[in-house]
Structure formats: C-alpha cells, structure tokens
Design a protein around this motif. Structure first.
Motif, short mmCIF file in Angstrom:
data_model
loop_
_atom_site.label_atom_id
_atom_site.label_comp_id
_atom_site.label_asym_id
_atom_site.label_seq_id
_atom_site.Cartn_x
_atom_site.Cartn_y
_atom_site.Cartn_z
N LEU A 22 0.83 -1.16 0.10
CA LEU A 22 -0.09 0.01 0.15
C LEU A 22 0.99 1.43 0.23
O LEU A 22 0.50 2.28 -0.54
N GLU A 23 1.89 1.26 0.81
CA GLU A 23 2.92 2.51 0.84
C GLU A 23 3.66 2.56 -0.40
O GLU A 23 3.75 3.76 -0.81
N TYR A 53 0.83 4.07 -3.11
CA TYR A 53 0.02 5.01 -2.86
C TYR A 53 0.63 6.45 -3.54
O TYR A 53 -0.18 6.87 -4.19
N PRO A 54 1.89 6.68 -3.62
CA PRO A 54 2.31 7.77 -4.47
C PRO A 54 2.00 7.76 -5.87
O PRO A 54 2.10 8.73 -6.61
N LEU A 55 1.85 6.37 -6.62
CA LEU A 55 1.75 6.25 -7.86
C LEU A 55 0.24 6.59 -8.17
O LEU A 55 -0.40 6.68 -9.30
N ALA A 56 -0.53 6.74 -7.35
CA ALA A 56 -2.07 6.78 -7.33
C ALA A 56 -2.55 5.54 -8.19
O ALA A 56 -3.60 5.74 -8.97
N SER A 57 -2.31 4.55 -8.24
CA SER A 57 -2.16 3.41 -8.55
C SER A 57 -2.56 2.07 -7.94
O SER A 57 -2.04 1.92 -6.52
N ARG A 82 -3.58 -0.32 -13.56
CA ARG A 82 -3.28 0.65 -14.44
C ARG A 82 -2.22 1.71 -13.73
O ARG A 82 -2.55 1.99 -12.56
N THR A 83 -1.45 2.35 -14.35
CA THR A 83 -0.59 3.27 -14.07
C THR A 83 -0.01 4.18 -14.80
O THR A 83 -0.10 3.97 -16.24
N HIS A 84 0.41 5.30 -14.44
CA HIS A 84 0.70 6.30 -15.31
C HIS A 84 2.31 5.72 -15.89
O HIS A 84 3.07 5.38 -15.23
N ASP A 125 4.87 7.63 -16.28
CA ASP A 125 6.20 7.96 -15.29
C ASP A 125 6.38 6.86 -14.33
O ASP A 125 7.60 6.74 -13.77
N ASN A 126 5.37 6.03 -14.13
CA ASN A 126 5.55 5.16 -12.77
C ASN A 126 5.59 3.59 -13.19
O ASN A 126 5.79 2.93 -12.10
N THR A 172 -2.25 4.63 4.02
CA THR A 172 -0.95 4.58 4.41
C THR A 172 -0.38 5.02 5.91
O THR A 172 0.51 5.40 6.40
N ALA A 224 4.42 11.61 -0.60
CA ALA A 224 3.81 10.61 -1.18
C ALA A 224 2.39 11.41 -1.57
O ALA A 224 1.67 10.93 -2.62
N ARG A 279 0.35 11.50 -4.99
CA ARG A 279 -0.73 10.76 -5.38
C ARG A 279 -1.97 11.75 -5.80
O ARG A 279 -2.52 11.62 -6.86
#
Lengths: 510, 438
Positions: free
Chosen positions: A67-68, A71-75, A91-93, A95-96, B297, B365, B369
């Motif tokens: 999850l951690e 999380y920053p990937l919004a995926s 699905r992801t961007h 960039d990620n 998180t 983060a 996001r």
C-alpha cells in the motif's frame, strides 16, 4: 489502434493493445478459474484465492508495504472473481511503470499466504454476504437470488463471493491448493494496453514462465475433470474443456420470494439461454433485447412502459449476458465471460403494492415481443443505435483489453466481439432478429425472484391471479388507464406450490 | 461571432499545456454569460458534451423544497415543443449517444458522449432543451414517481441513512444539511410543485449560471461557431439564491443512528471546514491532512484495518464546496463492542496531527498521489470532463484548479498541522454511529 497477434507465444503477452500516445498503461492477468471451481462446501474459495492475490502481502513485501509503495503512484490493482475466471487488473501512469510493475507482478507470482491477511479478507467476505448482499441493496440481492434460483444444483448457483458457510470453511491451505492447481502458466492470459514499450511486453511475458506448471490432473469442482494440457501451447482458455452448466429445465412459472421485513419490492426474472458471443443469434437477440430494455437507456421499451409513462420506479432493463453491479455501472462489465447465460429482466425497486402489476406489465411486453416480433421501424432504429452505442462499451484501453481477453474465452480471436457486434448490426435482417426471438425468448416458464416486505400478500396475489390494479397519485391519460385494465388482469399463472418464500437473512447461507 | 477570450489562445491556437491539465484548453464566454471550455484531446472518435449548471441541492434553501434540484434534473429529459421527449430520445438513439445527468450539492451536470460526427445534432438538441424546456403537469407528476423510486433504492444503503443524519445534524441552516436526494416528505409532495418547477427553471437554468465543457476530437473554431449559433439567444437572468450562511458550530454533536436491517456498525465523524479556495493554504492542506491521517498508508489504517483488524474500511476526505463544507472520516467497525475504542484511536490520531507537524518526508507521497490521480483521470473525453466538472462549477473556470495543484506542491508540514489545529476541533464536529438490528 490494432490488436497484435500474440506470436511468438513465449516472448509476448497474449493480448497486446498498444496506444503509443497514451500516458497510462493497463495490465491484465486472467486465470481460467472462478467460482464454478469452488469445491462443494467451500463456496467462496475462488473468491478468497483471488483476493489473496490482490489485497494481501507477497513474499517480498507485507501488504502495508505494498500500500505504501502504490500510494504515491495513485495506482493499485484489483481482482474480478467471476464464475469462470479470476482476473487481476491494474493501471498506472507511464512515469511510474518501473515502480509499478514489480508490485503488480509479485502479486500473482509470489503471494505470501499470510495468515493475518487471510483472516482479514475472510472476515470481510463473510460480512459481504451476511450484511452487504443481504441488506445493503435489495436489487443486487434480487439479482443474485435469481441466478441462484435458475442455476440451482449447478456450480453456477452461488454468487462469486461464495456462501457464508462455504467461506467459513475455507482454509489458507485451500487457497494455496487452488493457486497451485488453477493459477498456472498454461491457464493464464496476460494482456497489456496503452503506452507500453516492447521491453515491458517482454517483461510481462517472462512472468508467465515463472508461474507453476499445470498440475497433471485438475479437479475442476462439482465433478468436472480436465486432463493435462501442454504447457508450451499458447494459453487456451479453460471453458472449452469445462463441462457445460446444465440448469434444470423450467416447465412453469416459478417464484422465489425473499422475505425482508420493511422492504419494497425488487424484481428480477428470466431463464437460461443457449446463445453466446460470436453466434449470429447472439447479435440478433442483442437487437431485440436492447429495444426491450437496454440498460440505463431511457428510450428502451420497458423503461417507457413502467417508468416513463407510469412513473412506477427508476428503471427497467433486460439482458442476455451477466451484468453484475448493474446499479453502479452504465456500460456492460468485462471479465465476466460465462459458458451459460440468462435472459434476465430487472425491475427496479417499487412499492410492494405495485409489484404484481409491474411484473405483469413486463411479462406482457415480453410476450408481445415474442408473439409479434420486432417491428421493422424498431429494428432499423435499434440496430443503428447499437452500431454506434457499442463505441461506448469500451471507451478506455483498459476496457478494450478486457473485451479482448474475453474474446479469448469465447474463441473470438480472429474477429473480436466488439468488431463483430458492429458489423452484425449492419448485416442482420429483421427476419434474423425475429427468428432469434422465436427461438430463444418466451414470456412464460420463467423463474421470478423478488425481494419484498410483503411476501405472504404477494404469494396470495400471484397464486390467485386476481387483478392487481394500481392507484396513481395523480391523473393519467385515458389510454394509459385503458391499458392498465389489460395489464392488471394479464395472466402470469403461478401455481401455489411453485412459490417459495425464503427469509432474506438466510440467503446464501449455504 | 462575439466571444470574450479568457485565456490566451483562441480557436485553432491551443493554449500551452504548462499546468496540471494534460491537454490544451480554450476558454470563452458569450455575451449572455455562457462560458465555454473546449478541450481537444484524443477520444477514439468520441466527444464529451457536458452542460454544467452551477446549481445543486445547495440552492434548496426554501422550506419543503429539498431534493428539487435533483428532481428538476429528471424534468430536463421531458422535452420541448420542438423536440418532445420521444423525439429527443429518438434522435439520441439514432446517433447511439450515451446521455445522462447527475446532481450533487453544488452542481447539476448533463452529459452526452457522442460520435464526433454527431456533435452538431447534440448541440442543437442540448441548446434547445436548456432554452425551451416544456413539459405538461402530467409528465411532471409522473416523473415525481420515478424520483420516489430512486429514493426507495437509496435508502436501502446504510451509508445513505447515516450520511442523511450526519449532514442534518452538522448544519443548522445551510442547505448542505440535506442530501441531494432530499427528505422523503418533500419527495412525496413533489407532484404538487409544477408552478415552482417553472420558477426554478427561470431562476437557475440561465446562461450566466451554466458552463459548456466539450472535450474530444474537436475543431475549436468550428465548435465555437455552432455554440454561438445555438446559444447566443439564450436569455440571461440568473437569480442568485439567498443561501443562508451557516453560523459557526460551538460544540460537539453526537448522534446514534439506527438502520433497519443488519449492518456492521459505522462511525462517521464530520468536521466543519472552509469553502474550497486554492488561495486558502489551510483548506488546501486539509486535503493532504485527510489522507495522511486516515488514508491507506496512515498509522490509523495500519493499526485499525491491518493489524488489529477492528475496522473493515477506513477512509477520509475533505469536500470541495462553494460554501463551508465537511472533512469526513468513516470507519466500518467489525464488532459493536469495538466502537468506542475505534473512536478513541481516531481521536488520538487527530490529537497527534493537531499537536505536531508530520515528518517532512511524508508529504511527498500524498502530493504525488494527488497529481497522478488527477492525470490518470483523463483517459477518455468523458472521464476528463467528469474530472473537471466540479471545479468548473465551484470556481466558474479552470484557474482555481491550476492554482490548487500548484498550492499542493507548496504545502508544508506546518500547514498540515495548522489545518488540523483549525479544523479538527471537537467543537466543530458531528460524530455519528450507525448500528443495525442485532
């Protein structure tokens, strides 16, 4: 955008939908195993096996670390567990991608089988049956009850989520075994869509070889067995080798009332149909049933008769393919291919006092369609509509990927379903449609499921066949009232012994 | 043609894609006040045509009129003299359009996804109904029945029941105190409000209260010509409603809500926050705060959902509203005996964020996001329009959206603490606990 052939099989994923300009990449990993493969008494095993991929830790990371990282990937990634298949999608961007791919692939290559994860998911799944399905949406409950009623005695009867007692009996070892037997290199289809490059395609393919090889003999649940298959062959989906689902023939109208104190009425009815994607009759029926009750479409006929003219409820629709979560989606789902489908009518929630009338109105329209067929004018309009409307079935790359993977199940690799659908709209004739209606649709010998707070009253009303007039709060035009006189007496004969009442709080217990 | 260009780059001259929105946007307005946002983007042949009316349940300030904006949305499909509803539906059917609408607190959106070749017909149809809506009292009464049916479906959902009770208790005078669906008694009385419906249309369905958002494979110059031709004669005359301001809340409110069925108990804690305003650092920081404190998180999530497994579901979010709204935290609790303990953990979390700033390293983060969540929402023209609609309705343009994402980047740990200190105070909150039948 084109669909590229998946050859050579060992270097590229099975389904590739490149859209170079697209800033995101869609992933799909689909295994040929689902809730029909639940062993009797362990209904819900496939569901938990799927969730243990998508919502649990791996050998490399605990779930909270996943999850951690996501999380920053919004995926994220999720799983659809249906009767035939278990499909992990994400699905992801662009960039990620490098950060996302290890997370996604580890999910199916290296599940950790953590006991705490299992406990959490099992408790959530039981709650899903005991609270959400039984109480939170009478419409979904009614539809699940119809499927269970029609497929009674087959491995299609229980919902993909399982049953409460089945879920309770599933162990972590069962999940391991389910993965070992079903989530194998030869039983998977891998798909990739959007802005990916060849290196990513190869990387995904390599994961296929890291899946376990097929078990020599696979218990397919409910007495169905398949022999070994050659792991080197490109993945062919399991449906063809699974035994057919054979629901008991319906010889008269049969009713299941789910008694839920305080509830309004939510009605679903239907019967099995022997048509599947790819067959000409499927597309002919698609025209007829779209005219009758295209999902969430105001122009369709049942909607006009029950909602638009009479204002009895929010909507009334008809289907020839499974359409789970109909209240939440406007377009058909992907990743729910089935070897046996239902013709199904869904009458959305209305007061109990209007339930018998609305049922009669819907059955009457269905019989009229069966008797007279579609009119030329309606045929022309509906096929023109569907030819363009089908563009909306798969607006996103992720959904096109879903359709393409479903095509593999239905053996439609050469001409995909959506392409064929649009072509058939141009080539089918009115005669084709009316022949298909005559062959597959009927207005009697139905199975009818209703969630209701007035089960005894409805049983009496249905069994007696007495007129079921309704009162409107406000005046209605003469022609509507005249038609009402016919509807309220319309024959939907139901023998008293063909009506079963079940308490909603016991639904899907076992 | 007479357009006021609001940003550089007219038809045929795409504006630079320098901000958060990944495609060029062209903003224009007609002399009657109608705003037009055009966004050329790939669409597989499809165009999203959205009409956003900046009126929702927020405008239901009059007694007995809750749910009316939503009901009125239904009436917008009942046709005009030129295109009676059967003809309107028939044309949409012929062109295979996917057309629908929704109503929320701050807006009502009418959306059509159509093949690009049919855009002109859609413009004709949509402009006609916004200018000339006409329906009979009988149609009006019939539609009220359908709306009642929608309410019947919704009330089955325990979260709907709880949400209805939370907002009713959180707000004393502001219309955010009722759901968009409205109160059942008001829905039941709707058939008698035909005359009011005409007044509602005259007040709010005006070009100076509407925004057209058109995205997909479009030629901006050509589309603008068509829009001008069909909308220029739409008469302005928006009457801003006297929406009452909510007085400051002066004490905690606690409610127990019963659900007539079985459900896991659910706690819902709603704190009053400022209206959406990208220049209000505290309000911008609240978006990050909600995620940091209660997102997947967060320590609270790890503890309650993953380790102790006392909670099945934990989520939080700050609403983006024209008027002061709510930051809401929801937790579905597995055992009734655990309710107080879970509320205790939520309180501890709040206290921690109020008393000290989060580690600087944790802010990257949620910022990332928010950015990627936004960017991944532009998959199709229709998704893109959906992504932009609320911001257009709240701010009247896209500047606020660009400012918001720039402001997210500047949020510091101290800003997050300041937001927590200001908003997450007990006297600003309503705590509701829903329990089902045993």
């Amino acid at each position: 955008m084109t669909t590229r052939s998946p050859a050579p099989a060992d270097s590229l994923p099975d389904v590739l939908l490149p859209v170079p300009a697209e800033p995101t990449v869609a992933f799909s990993v689909s295994f040929g195993a689902g809730s029909r493969h639940d062993p009797p008494g362990k209904e819900g095993l496939a569901y938990l096996a799927g969730l243990m991929l998508a919502e649990a830790g791996t050998k490399h990371r605990r779930y909270e670390e996943i999850l951690e990282a996501l999380y920053p990937l919004a995926s994220d990634y999720g799983v659809r567990i249906d009767k035939e298949r278990t499909t992990l999608t994400g699905r992801t961007h662009r960039d990620n991608v490098d950060r996302y791919v290890p997370l996604f692939t580890e999910a199916y290559l290296a599940p950790a089988y953590d006991a705490r994860d299992f406990e959490r998911l099992k408790s959530d799944a039981i709650n899903e049956i005991e609270n959400t399905l039984r109480y939170a949406s009478d419409e979904e409950l009614g539809k699940a009850a119809l499927h269970a009623f029609v497929f009674e005695g087959t491995s299609y009867a229980h919902p993909p989520e399982g049953t409460a007692s089945g879920l309770r009996s599933v162990t972590l070892d069962d999940v391991r075994e389910f993965h070992r037997v079903h989530f194998t290199a030869e039983n998977v289809v891998i798909g990739l869509g959007g802005g990916f490059d060849d290196a990513l395609a190869r990387r995904l393919t390599a994961t296929k070889q890291a899946l376990p090889a097929a078990a020599s003999t696979v218990e397919r649940g409910a007495g169905e067995t398949t022999g070994s298959r050659d792991a080197a062959r490109p993945a062919r989906l399991a449906a063809a080798s699974d035994s057919p689902i054979a629901p008991r023939p319906i010889r008269r109208n049969e009713v299941l009332l789910l008694d839920k104190p305080g509830a309004d009425a939510s009605i679903s009815f239907g019967f099995p149909i022997g048509v599947r994607r790819g067959e000409p009759d499927f597309y002919a029926l698609a025209i007829a049933v779209s005219w009758l009750g295209e999902h969430r479409n105001q122009a369709s006929h049942l909607f006009q008769v029950i909602r638009e003219i009479r204002g009895l409820n929010y909507g009334d629709y008809a289907y020839i393919e499974a359409f789970p979560e109909g209240g939440e989606r406007t377009m058909p789902p992907v990743n729910v291919p089935r070897c046996q489908q239902l013709f199904e009518v869904w009458i959305r929630t209305l007061p109990n006092a209007h339930a018998h009338f609305a049922l009669r109105a819907a059955v009457r329209e269905l019989e009229r369609l069966g008797d007279a067929g579609l009119r030329r004018e309606d045929f022309e309009l509906t096929r023109a509509f569907l030819e363009k409307y089908a563009l909306h079935f798969a607006e996103t790359t992720a959904r096109r990927l879903g359709y393409a993977i479903d095509d593999r199940y239905y053996g439609r690799e050469q001409e995909g379903h959506l392409e064929r659908f649009r072509r058939m709209m141009r080539t089918l004739t009115l005669e084709d449609v009316n022949t298909a209606i005559a062959r597959h649709l009927r207005g009697q010998s139905l199975k009818i499921a209703m969630v209701t707070g007035a089960a005894e009253d409805l049983k009496e009303s249905l069994a007696s066949g007495a007129p079921s007039p309704i009162e409107y709060a406000t005046p209605k035009p003469r022609h509507v009232l005249d038609e009402d006189r016919e509807i309220e007496r319309y024959a939907v004969p139901v023998a008293r012994d063909a009506i079963r009442i079940m308490r909603a709080d016991q639904a899907f217990e076992r | 043609l007479c357009f006021n260009r609001e940003t550089p780059g007219g038809p045929g001259h795409g504006t630079d894609v320098s901000g958060i929105i990944p495609y060029p946007t062209h903003l224009h307005s007609l002399p009657n006040g109608l705003k037009i946002v055009l966004m050329p983007m790939p669409g597989n042949g499809l165009v999203a045509y959205w009409t956003i009316v900046r009126t929702g349940s927020r405008e239901e300030y009059e007694e007995g009129r809750t749910g009316f904006a939503h009901f009125f949305e239904h009436m917008m499909f009942r046709g005009t003299e030129r295109y009676p509803s059967e003809l309107y539906q028939r044309i949409l059917t012929e062109i295979g359009a996917d057309a629908n609408a929704y109503t929320t607190d701050d807006l009502t959106a009418y959306h059509v996804s159509t093949a690009g070749e049919d855009l002109q017909r859609v413009i004709e149809l949509e402009s006609d109904r916004f200018r000339h809506l006409a329906y009979s009292p009988q149609d009006f009464e019939t539609e009220a029945g359908a709306v009642y049916g929608e309410y019947r479906m919704s009330r089955m959902d325990p979260l709907f029941t709880l949400h209805e009770a939370i907002v009713e208790n959180a707000f004393d005078v502001h219309p955010y105190g009722h759901t968009t669906m409205g109160y059942e008694a008001d829905i039941a009385a709707m058939p008698g409000l035909y005359a009011y419906s005409r007044a509602f249309f005259a007040r709010y369905y005006r070009p100076d209260n509407a925004i057209l958002l058109i995205a997909g494979e479009i030629e901006p110059g050509r589309v603008l010509e068509l829009v001008d031709r069909h909308y220029a004669a739409w008469q302005p005359g928006y009457v801003p409603p006297p929406v009452p301001a909510e007085p400051p809340q002066r004490g905690e409110r606690r409610i127990d809500v019963e659900y007539d069925g079985r459900t896991l108990p659910t706690a819902w804690v709603a704190y009053k926050i400022d209206a959406f305003d990208p220049s209000n650092v505290r309000r911008v920081a609240a978006d990050l705060l909600a995620d940091l404190a209660f997102g997947p998180t967060s320590e609270a999530y790890r503890r309650l959902v993953l380790d102790e497994q006392a909670v099945e579901y934990l989520d939080a979010g700050a609403s983006a509203n024209r008027d002061p709204g709510l930051l809401e935290v929801q937790a579905r609790i597995k055992e009734p005996a655990q309710i107080d303990r879970v509320l205790g953990v939520l309180d501890e979390t709040v206290e921690r964020y109020r008393s000290a700033p989060p580690d600087e390293g944790r802010l990257g983060a949620p910022k990332s996001r928010l950015k990627y969540e936004f960017l991944m929402g532009f998959e199709t023209p229709d998704h893109a329009a959906q992504r932009l609609a609320r911001h257009l309705a709240i701010g009247g343009g896209l500047d606020g959206l660009e400012a918001l994402y720039a402001a997210y980047e500047r949020v510091t740990p101290d800003d997050v603490q300041a937001a927590a200190a200001a908003y997450l105070a007990a006297e600003r909150r309503t705590v509701g606990v829903l329990r089902g039948r045993a």
